[in-house]
Design a protein around this motif. Structure first.
Motif, PDB file in Angstrom:
ATOM      1  N   GLN A   1     -54.094  21.100 -33.009  1.00 14.28           N
ATOM      2  CA  GLN A   1     -54.557  19.748 -32.070  1.00 14.28           C
ATOM      3  C   GLN A   1     -53.838  19.189 -30.884  1.00 14.28           C
ATOM      4  N   GLY A   2     -53.193  20.267 -30.153  1.00 18.06           N
ATOM      5  CA  GLY A   2     -52.624  19.765 -29.016  1.00 18.06           C
ATOM      6  C   GLY A   2     -51.659  18.872 -29.380  1.00 18.06           C
ATOM      7  N   ARG A   3     -51.214  18.050 -28.599  1.00 16.17           N
ATOM      8  CA  ARG A   3     -49.352  17.447 -28.525  1.00 16.17           C
ATOM      9  C   ARG A   3     -49.754  15.770 -28.852  1.00 16.17           C
ATOM     10  N   VAL A   4     -48.605  15.456 -29.667  1.00 17.24           N
ATOM     11  CA  VAL A   4     -48.671  14.559 -30.261  1.00 17.24           C
ATOM     12  C   VAL A   4     -48.158  13.160 -29.479  1.00 17.24           C
ATOM     13  N   ASN A   5     -48.568  12.359 -29.433  1.00 13.26           N
ATOM     14  CA  ASN A   5     -47.974  11.426 -28.697  1.00 13.26           C
ATOM     15  C   ASN A   5     -47.189  10.327 -29.168  1.00 13.26           C
ATOM     16  N   THR A   6     -46.396   9.906 -28.404  1.00 18.33           N
ATOM     17  CA  THR A   6     -45.184   8.734 -29.487  1.00 18.33           C
ATOM     18  C   THR A   6     -44.964   8.048 -28.388  1.00 18.33           C
ATOM     19  N   PHE A   7     -44.258   7.160 -29.093  1.00 21.41           N
ATOM     20  CA  PHE A   7     -43.821   5.472 -27.979  1.00 21.41           C
ATOM     21  C   PHE A   7     -42.645   5.231 -28.810  1.00 21.41           C
ATOM     22  N   SER A   8     -42.006   4.571 -27.662  1.00 22.52           N
ATOM     23  CA  SER A   8     -40.596   3.790 -28.207  1.00 22.52           C
ATOM     24  C   SER A   8     -40.346   3.212 -27.117  1.00 22.52           C
ATOM     25  N   VAL A   9     -40.190   1.011 -27.549  1.00 26.80           N
ATOM     26  CA  VAL A   9     -39.670  -0.246 -27.458  1.00 26.80           C
ATOM     27  C   VAL A   9     -38.218   0.478 -26.245  1.00 26.80           C
ATOM     28  N   ASP A  10     -38.002  -0.467 -26.129  1.00 28.85           N
ATOM     29  CA  ASP A  10     -36.292  -1.091 -25.377  1.00 28.85           C
ATOM     30  C   ASP A  10     -36.867  -2.875 -24.305  1.00 28.85           C
ATOM     31  N   TYR A  11     -35.543  -3.260 -23.868  1.00 24.01           N
ATOM     32  CA  TYR A  11     -35.390  -4.745 -22.806  1.00 24.01           C
ATOM     33  C   TYR A  11     -35.208  -3.732 -21.860  1.00 24.01           C
ATOM     34  N   VAL A  12     -35.376  -4.543 -20.642  1.00 24.58           N
ATOM     35  CA  VAL A  12     -35.209  -4.651 -19.599  1.00 24.58           C
ATOM     36  C   VAL A  12     -34.187  -4.985 -19.263  1.00 24.58           C
ATOM     37  N   ASP A  13     -32.557  -3.787 -18.831  1.00 26.96           N
ATOM     38  CA  ASP A  13     -31.075  -4.061 -18.771  1.00 26.96           C
ATOM     39  C   ASP A  13     -30.545  -4.180 -20.121  1.00 26.96           C
ATOM     40  N   ASN A  14     -30.857  -3.963 -21.341  1.00 25.37           N
ATOM     41  CA  ASN A  14     -30.112  -3.726 -22.523  1.00 25.37           C
ATOM     42  C   ASN A  14     -29.117  -3.132 -22.594  1.00 25.37           C
ATOM     43  N   ASP A  15     -28.813  -1.472 -21.817  1.00 27.06           N
ATOM     44  CA  ASP A  15     -27.802  -1.039 -21.512  1.00 27.06           C
ATOM     45  C   ASP A  15     -26.604  -1.397 -21.292  1.00 27.06           C
ATOM     46  N   LYS A  16     -26.550  -1.997 -20.121  1.00 24.47           N
ATOM     47  CA  LYS A  16     -25.970  -3.083 -19.520  1.00 24.47           C
ATOM     48  C   LYS A  16     -25.259  -4.051 -20.852  1.00 24.47           C
ATOM     49  N   HIS A  17     -25.925  -4.813 -21.306  1.00 28.37           N
ATOM     50  CA  HIS A  17     -25.595  -6.261 -22.662  1.00 28.37           C
ATOM     51  C   HIS A  17     -25.226  -5.798 -23.335  1.00 28.37           C
ATOM     52  N   PHE A  18     -25.415  -4.286 -24.498  1.00 32.30           N
ATOM     53  CA  PHE A  18     -25.151  -4.007 -25.685  1.00 32.30           C
ATOM     54  C   PHE A  18     -24.140  -3.573 -26.229  1.00 32.30           C
ATOM     55  N   LYS A  19     -23.683  -4.187 -27.499  1.00 28.67           N
ATOM     56  CA  LYS A  19     -22.429  -4.214 -28.340  1.00 28.67           C
ATOM     57  C   LYS A  19     -22.583  -3.653 -29.785  1.00 28.67           C
ATOM     58  N   SER A  20     -21.351  -3.091 -29.507  1.00 25.22           N
ATOM     59  CA  SER A  20     -21.945  -2.315 -31.207  1.00 25.22           C
ATOM     60  C   SER A  20     -21.199  -2.912 -32.479  1.00 25.22           C
ATOM     61  N   HIS A  21     -22.467  -3.628 -33.582  1.00 26.96           N
ATOM     62  CA  HIS A  21     -21.511  -3.293 -34.396  1.00 26.96           C
ATOM     63  C   HIS A  21     -22.098  -3.026 -35.356  1.00 26.96           C
ATOM     64  N   SER A  22     -21.928  -2.849 -36.579  1.00 28.97           N
ATOM     65  CA  SER A  22     -22.233  -2.559 -37.976  1.00 28.97           C
ATOM     66  C   SER A  22     -23.473  -1.937 -38.337  1.00 28.97           C
ATOM     67  N   PHE A  23     -24.969  -2.773 -38.100  1.00 26.03           N
ATOM     68  CA  PHE A  23     -25.718  -3.447 -38.225  1.00 26.03           C
ATOM     69  C   PHE A  23     -27.102  -3.257 -36.579  1.00 26.03           C
ATOM     70  N   GLN A  24     -26.101  -2.660 -35.804  1.00 28.17           N
ATOM     71  CA  GLN A  24     -26.382  -1.768 -35.101  1.00 28.17           C
ATOM     72  C   GLN A  24     -25.460  -0.701 -33.495  1.00 28.17           C
ATOM     73  N   PRO A  25     -25.374   0.344 -35.132  1.00 24.49           N
ATOM     74  CA  PRO A  25     -23.590   0.982 -34.080  1.00 24.49           C
ATOM     75  C   PRO A  25     -23.524   1.422 -32.898  1.00 24.49           C
ATOM     76  N   GLY A  26     -25.214   1.980 -32.298  1.00 27.49           N
ATOM     77  CA  GLY A  26     -24.963   3.174 -31.069  1.00 27.49           C
ATOM     78  C   GLY A  26     -26.603   2.229 -30.755  1.00 27.49           C
ATOM     79  N   ALA A  27     -26.600   2.774 -28.951  1.00 28.88           N
ATOM     80  CA  ALA A  27     -27.996   2.369 -28.128  1.00 28.88           C
ATOM     81  C   ALA A  27     -29.418   3.879 -28.667  1.00 28.88           C
ATOM     82  N   ASP A  28     -30.932   3.549 -28.873  1.00 31.62           N
ATOM     83  CA  ASP A  28     -31.461   4.755 -29.241  1.00 31.62           C
ATOM     84  C   ASP A  28     -31.880   5.452 -28.080  1.00 31.62           C
TER      85      ASP A  28
END
Length: 614
Positions: A286-313
């Motif tokens: 059936q060919g290649r699978v289409n995949t989608f992801s979501v993020d936010y503009v400049d999220n990498d600049k403001h990300f802070k790790s905590h127990s519910f969000q230990p790392g960026a995706d």
């Protein structure tokens, strides 16, 4: 997938209300952008909006058929994943089919087995059948509550629909909220009590339940519940069984006459489904699978790790795209879009919800819809396999309340003294928690840690998971996208329910048995990365926008939320350093920005839906 609605009135001429039925049906146009239909006969009025997925040419609803000279009609929202097997069995029993769609299969299943047909179904569904033989209407909702079904019995009328907005079009259903509804909005959330519709005259049919409405009244009952049994498979056998069940349910859910894609976060749950989908597509050409992801503009600049969000995706998404060679679509939203979509999310849900987590999902689904009609999502794996931090912290396991509501006094402190005295929020929350614990199906001889973890699993599967499923349904169907959730297959959920905690956490890791089951399916670094939930924005610009919205609401004397809240306390919070934190400080799942966005949503809900408090 679709939207359904209608009403049943044993006295009177319903043909006089055909325009009302059309109005109710049109409120669900986003759920079914491809077609509309209504049907009125005797005491029954059915409306339907259709999103075409299987047999687009022939699956129009309401679907009507005659059997033994009696009329049967159905409106149905969902998907049957065992339709081929049911079709074969029904043909052997003498049934004939005009279409390839599962709506006709479901209608004939009801004609053959009556209300017992629910035991035969593997899928996600909410439906109503007019039974001309018994002169009654049969309703059912899928076992885990993937598809919604609300109803209201007022005087001699029963009104129903996929969303509250449809029912609120009917003059007998008024947007009145009492103390219990306010407690649901302000203290129980984000997880609504099963069956609670918030509005006074509105209820939701609980997952795994059915109801029958006849001239003698309304009868509700559970046709499926979790069953506690001794688990006899060893660790290896358990891992094999989990993988077999997951692979079977995913392959059933990849069947469609329209494009199917996968939501890919780079985490364990979505990566596993995507990898299995790629393998299936490769095997079936059936060919290649289409995949989608979501993020936010400049999220990498403001990300802070905590127990519910230990790392960026982000890096992990690229890792899986490179590994699986999918046709990937990176989607990112900026703060103005995210804040503006809070209104859309409210209208899609008909209630205040999970703020930016809702609005970003709404925007995400809207973008996906441009390329696909059906998506596969990893929703529910954490509730079923025990992935959240609260499964693994003693202070949360023994908190005596829902683990997502461990700061109820802080939340109650937002309310005005008069409203606090009226709704008694802490007492209400305590009663709902006691009710939930009392429902847990115990296993004879199970004590200590095992019994404790069974309670926690039950709370997550029956309280928190339906909230996320409701969110996924409303945000996706709000833009006409069908999202399928393979981890919610009832066979998988029932099997994992009874796996002992030491096997569930094999290897000393959360979701250890799922990781073990997926060995060889995923790269080891992805297989054993720490859990990361659906991403939130970390941009301080978002905080500034929603905080200012709340301050504007407080400055407007006509704001309907003002009599309900302690405005001085909220101004104090807005000025505090705490408010700028994206850590979940106001309860496990609510940060400062989310609190302000939530209050703004409550105010808009009260105003737009013309809610009366009494």
């Amino acid at each position: 997938m679709c939207g359904i609605t209608g009403f049943i009135e044993w006295r009177g001429d319903l043909t006089q209300h055909s325009q009302l039925l059309v109005q109710m049906t049109e409120t669900l146009a986003n759920r079914g952008p491809d077609a509309a239909g209504t049907w009125i006969s005797g005491p029954c009025a059915f409306g339907h909006r259709r999103l075409s997925v299987i047999d687009p040419e022939n699956g129009a609803q309401p679907m009507i058929t005659r059997h033994d000279d009696k009329v049967y009609a159905i409106v149905y929202n969902g998907e049957l994943y065992n339709a081929p097997e049911l079709t074969k069995e029904l043909k052997q029993r003498g049934h004939h089919f005009r279409t390839q769609c599962d709506t006709e299969v479901l209608l004939h299943a009801y004609i053959e087995w009556g209300p017992d047909c629910t035991e035969k179904l593997n899928g996600i569904f909410a439906f109503a059948v007019w039974d001309g033989q018994r002169e009654e209407v049969f309703f059912a909702r899928d076992r885990l509550g993937v598809k919604p079904l609300f109803y209201s019995q007022v005087e001699d009328v029963l009104v129903f629909g996929s969303e509250p907005k449809a029912l609120l079009q009917h003059p007998k259903v008024q947007p009145v909220v009492g103390p219990e509804g306010l407690a649901e909005v302000f203290i129980v959330g984000p997880a609504r009590t099963p069956g609670q519709g918030v509005y006074k005259d509105l209820q939701e049919l609980r997952p795994g339940h059915a109801m029958i409405y006849s001239r003698s009244g309304l009868r509700k009952y559970a046709y499926w519940t979790l069953e506690s049994q001794k688990h006899t498979d060893n660790e290896e056998e358990t891992a094999v069984k989990v993988r077999e069940l997951l692979q079977d349910t995913l392959e059933r859910q990849l069947v469609s006459d329209v494009p199917v894609c996968s939501l890919l976060s780079g985490g364990l749950d979505s990566s596993a489904l995507t990898a299995l989908a790629v393998d299936y597509y490769n095997r079936t050409g059936q060919g290649r699978v289409n995949t989608f992801s979501v993020d936010y503009v400049d999220n990498d600049k403001h990300f802070k790790s905590h127990s519910f969000q230990p790392g960026a995706d982000g890096p992990w998404i690229k890792r899986m795209v490179d590994e699986l060679q999918t046709n990937h679509h990176y989607i990112a939203f900026d703060t103005p879009e995210l804040a503006a979509a809070l209104d859309n999310a409210l209208f899609a849900r008909d209630l205040p919800g999970m703020t930016d987590v809702d609005s970003s999902l709404y925007l995400f689904c809207r973008e996906i819809k441009k390329n696909a009609t059906v998506a596969i999502s990893g929703e529910a794996a954490d509730e079923i396999f025990g992935g959240y931090p609260w499964f693994h912290r003693e202070e949360m396991l023994s908190s005596g309340t829902f683990p997502w509501s461990v700061a109820p006094k802080m939340r109650a402190g937002l309310l005005s003294p008069e409203i606090r005295d009226w709704i008694r929020p802490l007492e209400y929350l305590g009663d709902r928690y006691s009710d939930a614990v009392a429902e847990v199906p115990k296993l004879d001889g199970e004590t200590g840690k095992q019994a404790q973890m069974r309670i926690m699993s039950y709370l997550n599967i029956t309280r928190f998971m339906p909230t996320l499923l409701d969110r996924k349904d409303r945000m996706s169907m709000g833009v006409g996208l069908e999202v399928r959730v393979p981890y919610c297959d009832h066979r998988l959920v029932q099997y994992v329910w009874n796996i002992p905690w030491e096997i569930k956490t094999v290897g000393g890791r959360e979701k250890g048995i799922l990781r073990k089951a997926l060995e060889g399916v995923l790269p080891e670094d992805v297989l054993y990365r720490k859990k990361s939930p659906y991403p939130k924005t970390h941009n301080p610009a978002y905080l500034n926008v929603v905080r200012q919205q709340v301050l504007n609401i407080l400055d407007d004397a006509t704001s309907p939320i003002l009599p309900l809240i302690d405005a001085a306390r909220i101004r104090e919070l807005a000025a505090s350093e705490e408010s700028s934190s994206n850590l979940p400080w106001f309860g496990q799942l609510m940060s400062g920005p989310q609190l302000f966005a939530y209050l703004a949503q409550v105010n808009l809900w009260l105003k737009t839906y013309n809610v009366s408090i009494k």
